[in-house]
Design an enzyme around this catalytic site. Structure first.
Site, PDB file in Angstrom:
ATOM      1  N   ALA A 110       0.789  -5.421   5.109  1.00  0.00           N
ATOM      2  CA  ALA A 110      -0.196  -5.894   6.103  1.00  0.00           C
ATOM      3  C   ALA A 110      -0.092  -7.408   6.132  1.00  0.00           C
ATOM      4  O   ALA A 110       0.311  -8.036   5.145  1.00  0.00           O
ATOM      5  CB  ALA A 110      -1.607  -5.473   5.709  1.00  0.00           C
ATOM      6  N   TYR A 171      -9.384  -5.479   1.003  1.00  0.00           N
ATOM      7  CA  TYR A 171      -8.296  -4.509   1.194  1.00  0.00           C
ATOM      8  C   TYR A 171      -8.214  -4.112   2.680  1.00  0.00           C
ATOM      9  O   TYR A 171      -7.151  -3.806   3.215  1.00  0.00           O
ATOM     10  CB  TYR A 171      -8.513  -3.288   0.285  1.00  0.00           C
ATOM     11  CG  TYR A 171      -7.251  -2.509   0.015  1.00  0.00           C
ATOM     12  CD1 TYR A 171      -6.186  -3.086  -0.683  1.00  0.00           C
ATOM     13  CD2 TYR A 171      -7.107  -1.197   0.449  1.00  0.00           C
ATOM     14  CE1 TYR A 171      -5.021  -2.375  -0.924  1.00  0.00           C
ATOM     15  CE2 TYR A 171      -5.950  -0.481   0.199  1.00  0.00           C
ATOM     16  CZ  TYR A 171      -4.910  -1.072  -0.484  1.00  0.00           C
ATOM     17  OH  TYR A 171      -3.760  -0.355  -0.731  1.00  0.00           O
ATOM     18  N   LYS A 178      -4.028   3.434   4.202  1.00  0.00           N
ATOM     19  CA  LYS A 178      -3.875   4.356   3.060  1.00  0.00           C
ATOM     20  C   LYS A 178      -4.605   5.676   3.324  1.00  0.00           C
ATOM     21  O   LYS A 178      -4.150   6.738   2.874  1.00  0.00           O
ATOM     22  CB  LYS A 178      -4.392   3.711   1.768  1.00  0.00           C
ATOM     23  CG  LYS A 178      -3.517   2.573   1.233  1.00  0.00           C
ATOM     24  CD  LYS A 178      -2.102   3.021   0.887  1.00  0.00           C
ATOM     25  CE  LYS A 178      -1.344   1.963   0.116  1.00  0.00           C
ATOM     26  NZ  LYS A 178       0.098   2.279   0.022  1.00  0.00           N
ATOM     27  N   VAL A 207      -2.087  -3.105 -10.010  1.00  0.00           N
ATOM     28  CA  VAL A 207      -0.938  -3.522 -10.838  1.00  0.00           C
ATOM     29  C   VAL A 207      -0.427  -4.830 -10.235  1.00  0.00           C
ATOM     30  O   VAL A 207      -0.319  -4.945  -9.013  1.00  0.00           O
ATOM     31  CB  VAL A 207       0.196  -2.455 -10.753  1.00  0.00           C
ATOM     32  CG1 VAL A 207       1.430  -2.913 -11.527  1.00  0.00           C
ATOM     33  CG2 VAL A 207      -0.271  -1.104 -11.268  1.00  0.00           C
ATOM     34  N   THR A 209       1.810  -6.911  -8.722  1.00  0.00           N
ATOM     35  CA  THR A 209       3.113  -6.901  -8.036  1.00  0.00           C
ATOM     36  C   THR A 209       3.067  -7.875  -6.866  1.00  0.00           C
ATOM     37  O   THR A 209       2.003  -8.405  -6.544  1.00  0.00           O
ATOM     38  CB  THR A 209       3.422  -5.498  -7.475  1.00  0.00           C
ATOM     39  OG1 THR A 209       2.439  -5.192  -6.477  1.00  0.00           O
ATOM     40  CG2 THR A 209       3.432  -4.422  -8.532  1.00  0.00           C
ATOM     41  N   ALA A 211       3.301  -7.219  -3.627  1.00  0.00           N
ATOM     42  CA  ALA A 211       2.404  -6.744  -2.565  1.00  0.00           C
ATOM     43  C   ALA A 211       0.948  -6.972  -2.961  1.00  0.00           C
ATOM     44  O   ALA A 211       0.127  -7.399  -2.145  1.00  0.00           O
ATOM     45  CB  ALA A 211       2.657  -5.263  -2.291  1.00  0.00           C
TER      46      ALA A 211
HETATM   47  N1  LIG Z   1       0.236  -3.008  -6.934  1.00  0.00           N
HETATM   48  C1  LIG Z   1      -0.890  -2.319  -6.827  1.00  0.00           C
HETATM   49  O1  LIG Z   1      -1.933  -2.719  -7.336  1.00  0.00           O
HETATM   50  C2  LIG Z   1      -0.897  -1.002  -6.099  1.00  0.00           C
HETATM   51  C3  LIG Z   1      -1.939  -0.102  -6.330  1.00  0.00           C
HETATM   52  C4  LIG Z   1      -1.934   1.109  -5.655  1.00  0.00           C
HETATM   53  C5  LIG Z   1      -0.918   1.416  -4.770  1.00  0.00           C
HETATM   54  N2  LIG Z   1       0.097   0.502  -4.570  1.00  0.00           N
HETATM   55  C6  LIG Z   1       1.153   0.861  -3.626  1.00  0.00           C
HETATM   56  O2  LIG Z   1       2.385   0.914  -4.287  1.00  0.00           O
HETATM   57  C7  LIG Z   1       3.426   0.750  -3.326  1.00  0.00           C
HETATM   58  C8  LIG Z   1       4.437  -0.254  -3.854  1.00  0.00           C
HETATM   59  O3  LIG Z   1       3.868  -1.557  -3.884  1.00  0.00           O
HETATM   60  P1  LIG Z   1       4.029  -2.551  -5.109  1.00  0.00           P
HETATM   61  O4  LIG Z   1       2.658  -2.893  -5.560  1.00  0.00           O
HETATM   62  O5  LIG Z   1       5.007  -2.025  -6.075  1.00  0.00           O
HETATM   63  O6  LIG Z   1       4.557  -3.886  -4.420  1.00  0.00           O
HETATM   64  P2  LIG Z   1       6.056  -4.369  -4.021  1.00  0.00           P
HETATM   65  O7  LIG Z   1       5.825  -5.609  -3.220  1.00  0.00           O
HETATM   66  O8  LIG Z   1       6.906  -4.465  -5.200  1.00  0.00           O
HETATM   67  O9  LIG Z   1       6.573  -3.196  -3.084  1.00  0.00           O
HETATM   68  C9  LIG Z   1       6.257  -3.093  -1.713  1.00  0.00           C
HETATM   69  C10 LIG Z   1       7.549  -2.716  -1.029  1.00  0.00           C
HETATM   70  O10 LIG Z   1       7.331  -2.444   0.359  1.00  0.00           O
HETATM   71  C11 LIG Z   1       8.525  -2.852   1.010  1.00  0.00           C
HETATM   72  N3  LIG Z   1       8.303  -2.994   2.457  1.00  0.00           N
HETATM   73  C12 LIG Z   1       7.361  -3.724   3.107  1.00  0.00           C
HETATM   74  N4  LIG Z   1       7.570  -3.654   4.440  1.00  0.00           N
HETATM   75  C13 LIG Z   1       8.670  -2.854   4.622  1.00  0.00           C
HETATM   76  C14 LIG Z   1       9.394  -2.407   5.763  1.00  0.00           C
HETATM   77  N5  LIG Z   1       9.043  -2.775   7.004  1.00  0.00           N
HETATM   78  N6  LIG Z   1      10.472  -1.605   5.580  1.00  0.00           N
HETATM   79  C15 LIG Z   1      10.859  -1.237   4.334  1.00  0.00           C
HETATM   80  N7  LIG Z   1      10.230  -1.639   3.218  1.00  0.00           N
HETATM   81  C16 LIG Z   1       9.135  -2.439   3.357  1.00  0.00           C
HETATM   82  C17 LIG Z   1       8.850  -4.178   0.337  1.00  0.00           C
HETATM   83  O11 LIG Z   1      10.199  -4.562   0.597  1.00  0.00           O
HETATM   84  C18 LIG Z   1       8.606  -3.831  -1.111  1.00  0.00           C
HETATM   85  O12 LIG Z   1       9.776  -3.345  -1.704  1.00  0.00           O
HETATM   86  C19 LIG Z   1       2.730   0.355  -2.025  1.00  0.00           C
HETATM   87  O13 LIG Z   1       2.573   1.484  -1.214  1.00  0.00           O
HETATM   88  C20 LIG Z   1       1.388  -0.138  -2.516  1.00  0.00           C
HETATM   89  O14 LIG Z   1       0.383  -0.062  -1.527  1.00  0.00           O
HETATM   90  C21 LIG Z   1       0.136  -0.682  -5.226  1.00  0.00           C
END
Ligand SMILES: NC(=O)c1ccc[n+]([C@@H]2O[C@H](COP(=O)([O-])OP(=O)(O)OC[C@H]3O[C@@H](n4cnc5c(N)ncnc54)[C@H](O)[C@@H]3O)[C@@H](O)[C@H]2O)c1
Length: 271
Positions: A110, A171, A178, A207, A209, A211
């Site tokens: 986003a 968020y 989501k 976590v 990261t 994002a």
């Molecule tokens: N980090 C947290 O706290 C948390 C908690 C719950 C869920 N999540 C979810 O986990 C998943 C992974 O996120 P993360 O936290 O590991 O962060 P991250 O930034 O490591 O991963 C996000 C990924 O999305 C990819 N992405 C974004 N736009 C894209 C597009 N147009 N085409 C292809 N890829 C694209 C990015 O390249 C990246 O690899 C996400 O769905 C996130 O919402 C994260």
């Protein structure tokens, strides 16, 4: 034993449970990515992996990580907003693997300005982008995987967050995306069930990261979570990965259409 120690001990656990199985992992950006933790776990249990990377900007970083795995892993460019990328991805996976057993969706995006302030101010463009990348993409990548999973059955896991069902400050539009993703998990589970393809979500606690750092006030979120969670701590990324492994593997064979919370018991708390 601290949470970190527990997770580390679990991390060294390995098996041959996924020997001969092929998995496609979407969403590795760097070593902190949840997708990377899941990939390492699947690899430790014997799976052969293929990866995507979003664009040339992160190609090197993903390439470096992938070469640390014991089995050679093909790597494909894929921006999920580009239908030709998805087509090329699955042409490539078919050529490399022939079949596919597991698909891991760890993709969300986003605009920064939509992860702070008032949700009422979300632009149409920002709303559509968040939903296209973070929710619609599950449908398109599942559609690509379906013919490759038909022969042996398969399992799909998508990463989600509590902001889908509860209000989490900042968020915002991602919470709505989501919610759509989680609904998509259930509809896909119903539709693909007759082909023995399971679809589930893992709802991770916060976590640290790339994002996550895009969410305004993320550090405060980690502190708040630690204070309120039943286990009095944050989750380790390895714990999230272990649950994804469990759901993908034959251990999760009776589970589909579910969202499993890996949040150190945050969601159950009232006061
Ligand atoms: N980090 C947290 O706290 C948390 C908690 C719950 C869920 N999540 C979810 O986990 C998943 C992974 O996120 P993360 O936290 O590991 O962060 P991250 O930034 O490591 O991963 C996000 C990924 O999305 C990819 N992405 C974004 N736009 C894209 C597009 N147009 N085409 C292809 N890829 C694209 C990015 O390249 C990246 O690899 C996400 O769905 C996130 O919402 C994260």
């Amino acid at each position: 034993m601290s949470g970190a120690e527990t997770a580390q001990n679990e991390q060294v656990f390995s098996s041959n449970l996924l020997q001969g199985k092929k998995a496609l992992v979407l969403g590795v950006a760097n070593k902190r990515s949840i997708a990377w933790a899941i990939a390492q776990t699947l690899s430790r249990h014997g799976a052969q992996l293929a990866f995507t990377y979003q664009g040339d900007r992160i190609k090197d970083s993903v390439e470096k990580l992938v070469t640390t795995l014991p089995k050679k892993s093909p790597l494909f460019p894929c921006d999920v907003t580009k239908p030709e990328d998805i087509k090329n991805l699955y042409d490539g996976v078919r050529a490399e693997f022939g079949t596919l057993n597991y698909l891991v969706h760890c993709i969300a995006f986003a605009k920064k300005e939509d992860l702070e302030g008032r949700i009422i101010d979300t632009s149409r463009e920002g709303y559509l982008m968040a939903h296209e990348v973070s929710a619609y993409s599950l449908l398109t990548v599942a559609k690509g995987a379906e013919p490759l999973m038909e022969k042996e059955g398969g399992s799909i896991v998508a990463l989600t967050y509590l902001g889908s069902e509860k209000v989490v400050q900042n968020y915002n539009v991602m919470g709505m995306a989501k919610a759509s993703l989680e609904s998509g998990v259930r509809y896909l589970a119903h539709e693909l069930g007759p082909k023995n393809i399971r679809v589930n979500g893992v709802s991770a606690g916060p976590v640290n990261t790339l994002a996550a750092r895009g969410i305004s006030g993320f550090t405060k979120m980690l502190d708040f979570h630690r204070q309120k969670a039943a286990l009095c701590r944050n989750v380790e990324v390895e714990e999230v990965a272990n649950t994804a492994f469990f759901l993908l593997s034959p251990l999760g064979s009776g589970i589909t259409g579910e969202i499993i919370y890996v949040d150190a018991g945050y969601r159950i708390m009232g006061m």
